[in-house]
Design a protein around this motif. Structure first.
Motif, PDB file in Angstrom:
ATOM      1  N   ARG A  70       0.857  -1.194   0.000  1.00  0.00           N
ATOM      2  CA  ARG A  70       0.000   0.000   0.000  1.00  0.00           C
ATOM      3  C   ARG A  70       0.883   1.229   0.000  1.00  0.00           C
ATOM      4  N   PRO A  71       0.521   2.276  -0.759  1.00  0.00           N
ATOM      5  CA  PRO A  71       1.340   3.487  -0.761  1.00  0.00           C
ATOM      6  C   PRO A  71       1.426   4.071   0.648  1.00  0.00           C
ATOM      7  N   SER A  72       2.613   4.569   0.995  1.00  0.00           N
ATOM      8  CA  SER A  72       2.797   5.157   2.315  1.00  0.00           C
ATOM      9  C   SER A  72       3.816   6.290   2.217  1.00  0.00           C
ATOM     10  N   TYR A  73       4.293   6.759   3.368  1.00  0.00           N
ATOM     11  CA  TYR A  73       5.296   7.818   3.321  1.00  0.00           C
ATOM     12  C   TYR A  73       6.389   7.597   4.357  1.00  0.00           C
ATOM     13  N   PHE A  74       7.641   7.554   3.908  1.00  0.00           N
ATOM     14  CA  PHE A  74       8.809   7.659   4.780  1.00  0.00           C
ATOM     15  C   PHE A  74       9.746   8.643   4.088  1.00  0.00           C
ATOM     16  N   PRO A  75      10.391   9.546   4.823  1.00  0.00           N
ATOM     17  CA  PRO A  75      11.253  10.544   4.180  1.00  0.00           C
ATOM     18  C   PRO A  75      12.441   9.914   3.455  1.00  0.00           C
ATOM     19  N   PHE A  76      12.844   8.697   3.937  1.00  0.00           N
ATOM     20  CA  PHE A  76      14.063   8.087   3.373  1.00  0.00           C
ATOM     21  C   PHE A  76      13.793   7.141   2.213  1.00  0.00           C
ATOM     22  N   THR A  77      12.518   6.947   1.850  1.00  0.00           N
ATOM     23  CA  THR A  77      12.219   6.117   0.675  1.00  0.00           C
ATOM     24  C   THR A  77      11.209   6.834  -0.226  1.00  0.00           C
ATOM     25  N   THR A  88     -10.446  -7.369   7.187  1.00  0.00           N
ATOM     26  CA  THR A  88      -9.858  -6.859   5.939  1.00  0.00           C
ATOM     27  C   THR A  88      -9.182  -7.986   5.164  1.00  0.00           C
ATOM     28  N   GLY A  89      -8.886  -9.098   5.842  1.00  0.00           N
ATOM     29  CA  GLY A  89      -8.181 -10.200   5.177  1.00  0.00           C
ATOM     30  C   GLY A  89      -6.665 -10.016   5.191  1.00  0.00           C
ATOM     31  N   PHE A  90      -6.205  -8.821   5.610  1.00  0.00           N
ATOM     32  CA  PHE A  90      -4.761  -8.529   5.604  1.00  0.00           C
ATOM     33  C   PHE A  90      -4.296  -7.979   6.945  1.00  0.00           C
ATOM     34  N   ILE A  91      -3.002  -8.200   7.263  1.00  0.00           N
ATOM     35  CA  ILE A  91      -2.419  -7.631   8.479  1.00  0.00           C
ATOM     36  C   ILE A  91      -1.120  -6.921   8.101  1.00  0.00           C
ATOM     37  N   GLU A  92      -0.947  -5.695   8.607  1.00  0.00           N
ATOM     38  CA  GLU A  92       0.259  -4.920   8.261  1.00  0.00           C
ATOM     39  C   GLU A  92       1.469  -5.486   8.995  1.00  0.00           C
ATOM     40  N   ILE A  93       2.568  -5.683   8.264  1.00  0.00           N
ATOM     41  CA  ILE A  93       3.756  -6.214   8.961  1.00  0.00           C
ATOM     42  C   ILE A  93       4.993  -5.315   8.885  1.00  0.00           C
ATOM     43  N   LEU A  94       5.107  -4.452   7.888  1.00  0.00           N
ATOM     44  CA  LEU A  94       6.340  -3.654   7.829  1.00  0.00           C
ATOM     45  C   LEU A  94       6.219  -2.475   6.874  1.00  0.00           C
ATOM     46  N   GLY A  95       7.243  -1.594   6.965  1.00  0.00           N
ATOM     47  CA  GLY A  95       7.343  -0.462   6.048  1.00  0.00           C
ATOM     48  C   GLY A  95       8.533  -0.664   5.127  1.00  0.00           C
ATOM     49  N   ALA A  96       8.431  -0.119   3.902  1.00  0.00           N
ATOM     50  CA  ALA A  96       9.521  -0.333   2.952  1.00  0.00           C
ATOM     51  C   ALA A  96       9.458   0.716   1.835  1.00  0.00           C
ATOM     52  N   GLY A  97      10.409   0.647   0.924  1.00  0.00           N
ATOM     53  CA  GLY A  97      10.367   1.549  -0.220  1.00  0.00           C
ATOM     54  C   GLY A  97      11.686   1.553  -0.977  1.00  0.00           C
ATOM     55  N   MET A  98      11.709   2.351  -2.068  1.00  0.00           N
ATOM     56  CA  MET A  98      12.953   2.525  -2.823  1.00  0.00           C
ATOM     57  C   MET A  98      13.723   3.678  -2.174  1.00  0.00           C
ATOM     58  N   VAL A  99      15.031   3.461  -1.971  1.00  0.00           N
ATOM     59  CA  VAL A  99      15.814   4.447  -1.213  1.00  0.00           C
ATOM     60  C   VAL A  99      15.757   5.821  -1.901  1.00  0.00           C
ATOM     61  N   ASN A 100      15.446   6.834  -1.104  1.00  0.00           N
ATOM     62  CA  ASN A 100      15.348   8.202  -1.616  1.00  0.00           C
ATOM     63  C   ASN A 100      16.717   8.648  -2.166  1.00  0.00           C
ATOM     64  N   ASN A 101      16.677   9.336  -3.321  1.00  0.00           N
ATOM     65  CA  ASN A 101      17.928   9.777  -3.940  1.00  0.00           C
ATOM     66  C   ASN A 101      18.764  10.643  -3.002  1.00  0.00           C
ATOM     67  N   ASN A 102      18.100  11.454  -2.170  1.00  0.00           N
ATOM     68  CA  ASN A 102      18.851  12.298  -1.223  1.00  0.00           C
ATOM     69  C   ASN A 102      19.665  11.455  -0.255  1.00  0.00           C
ATOM     70  N   VAL A 103      19.087  10.314   0.161  1.00  0.00           N
ATOM     71  CA  VAL A 103      19.792   9.424   1.104  1.00  0.00           C
ATOM     72  C   VAL A 103      21.008   8.813   0.411  1.00  0.00           C
ATOM     73  N   LEU A 104      20.805   8.357  -0.839  1.00  0.00           N
ATOM     74  CA  LEU A 104      21.929   7.775  -1.592  1.00  0.00           C
ATOM     75  C   LEU A 104      23.037   8.815  -1.740  1.00  0.00           C
ATOM     76  N   ARG A 105      22.641  10.000  -2.122  1.00  0.00           N
ATOM     77  CA  ARG A 105      23.614  11.067  -2.404  1.00  0.00           C
ATOM     78  C   ARG A 105      24.410  11.411  -1.135  1.00  0.00           C
ATOM     79  N   SER A 106      23.699  11.567  -0.002  1.00  0.00           N
ATOM     80  CA  SER A 106      24.433  11.990   1.211  1.00  0.00           C
ATOM     81  C   SER A 106      25.361  10.885   1.721  1.00  0.00           C
ATOM     82  N   ALA A 107      25.178   9.655   1.235  1.00  0.00           N
ATOM     83  CA  ALA A 107      26.100   8.577   1.640  1.00  0.00           C
ATOM     84  C   ALA A 107      27.148   8.316   0.557  1.00  0.00           C
ATOM     85  N   GLY A 108      27.165   9.165  -0.463  1.00  0.00           N
ATOM     86  CA  GLY A 108      28.215   9.053  -1.481  1.00  0.00           C
ATOM     87  C   GLY A 108      27.864   8.156  -2.653  1.00  0.00           C
ATOM     88  N   TYR A 109      26.598   7.758  -2.787  1.00  0.00           N
ATOM     89  CA  TYR A 109      26.193   6.921  -3.927  1.00  0.00           C
ATOM     90  C   TYR A 109      25.544   7.794  -4.999  1.00  0.00           C
TER      91      TYR A 109
END
Ligand code: FA5
Length: 345
Positions: free
Chosen positions: A250-257, A281-302
């Motif tokens: 499900r779409p969500s929000y984390f600043p780092f992804t 609902t038939g479903f249970i939430e288990i975790l948060g995830a996402g594609m790493v935000n470009n700002n996070v990659l950049r600040s770590a030198g990637y």
């Protein structure tokens, strides 16, 4: 002097004493009394000199024979005493092999440790490294490098316990991902999981604790896609909840992804049909995830033009509670053996 009578008397007295004796020490005294140097029997030899020569051999022989008999009687009693002592010792030390064995309480790893170990095994099998980091973190690692500057509203999502101006108890294990990316210096792919304790200024209740455990994962490589993330999370769900589980993002929000998702798994109780546990609902939430935000990659030198990454964060207590139908998170921390011992490996 009637030698025979004297010897008979001595022999009768010896016999009586031997019947009474109970210890080897007493027996030693009896031996000295009846056959020792100062014994009456030994003293009879003195009378030999007063006898005519032809009577001397028989006199000596009678005394020596008596001495032999007395010694044999004493020796036999010694054996009896010895045997009696041995029997007594064996009786005292007898082991009753039919008795029940004592009930030893065998320890077992805590349920949370078991779940962490299971997930570690699974991820190691998929080529991940395990990385750990400090529980006292800098604001820089815990927030800034994860694209959460000081005035960012997302700081409210994780109420923090600060120790100093710039140091705090880490609120998630994501700073270990930052530290690893900085360590690798933007030059090589990353494939890690970071298990560990985290701390938040949350009020304790049935589903929240001020200290809990997370396992976060990070993969950074030249071709890393959302479908890799989905496949990985499906594996996690099936490892934890059974081979027939399905997941839903499900779409969500984390600043780092970006994009960010929340991941639900089909309810193991009703198999997705809907029940009390999954609130129909038939479903249970288990975790948060996402594609790493470009700002996070950049600040770590990637370089985001070359590298993409995905990340996910699992709450270990949450998994344990769903897996074992545990209603109150506080059960994990009170060390009640009646609770802990239900989860033998
Ligand atoms: C995070 O902590 C993110 N760092 C996870 C993440 C990593 C997202 C990488 C995207 C990419 P969140 O605050 O939702 O997200 O916490 C993750 C999990 O920790 C939650 O799903 C929940 O299972 C657990 N959790 C959060 N707060 C508590 C709490 N107070 N007590 C127990 N478990 C908690």
């Amino acid at each position: 002097m009637d030698l025979k009578k004297t010897i008979e008397k001595l022999e009768a007295a010896l016999k009586e004493e031997l019947e009474q004796v109970t210890t080897e020490n007493e027996l030693q005294n009896i031996k000295a009394k009846y056959v020792g140097k100062k014994a009456e029997l030994t003293g009879l030899m003195k009378h030999m000199k007063d006898l005519p020569d032809d009577e001397k051999p028989a006199f000596g022989k009678t005394i020596n024979e008596a001495k032999g008999r007395f010694t044999a009687m004493i020796e036999a009693t010694k054996q009896t005493l010895h045997q009696r002592a041995l029997d007594e010792k064996l009786r005292r030390e007898k082991v009753d092999v039919t008795l029940d064995a004592p009930d030893y309480r065998l320890g077992t790893p805590h349920l949370l440790s078991q779940i962490v170990e299971e997930l570690e095994d699974m991820f190691i099998g998929m080529g991940y490294e395990i990385k750990e980091g400090p529980e006292i973190e800098t604001d820089q690692m815990n927030f800034e490098n994860l694209n959460i500057p000081k005035d960012h509203p997302a700081r409210d999502m994780q109420d923090s316990l600060y120790i100093g101006e710039e140091t705090l108890l880490r609120t998630h294990t994501s700073p270990v991902q930052v530290r690893t990316m900085l360590e690798y210096g933007g030059t090589r792919p990353v494939k890690i999981i970071c298990p560990g304790k985290v701390y938040r200024r949350d009020d304790d209740d049935a589903t929240h604790s001020h200290q809990f455990m997370q396992i976060e994962g990070l993969v950074v490589d030249e071709v890393t896609t959302m479908s890799d993330l989905k496949g990985t999370l499906l594996e996690v769900a099936r490892e934890m909840f059974g081979p027939d589980r399905q997941i839903r993002l499900r779409p969500s929000y984390f600043p780092f992804t970006e994009p960010s998702v929340e991941v639900d798994v089909t309810c193991a109780n009703c198999d997705g049909a809907g029940c009390n546990i999954c609130k129909h609902t038939g479903f249970i939430e288990i975790l948060g995830a996402g594609m790493v935000n470009n700002n996070v990659l950049r600040s770590a030198g990637y370089d985001p033009e070359r590298y993409q990454g995905f990340a996910f964060g699992i709450g270990v207590e949450r998994i344990a509670m769903l897996k074992h139908d545990i209603e109150d998170i506080r059960n994990f921390y009170v060390n009640d053996l009646r609770f802990n011992s239900q989860f033998k490996r």
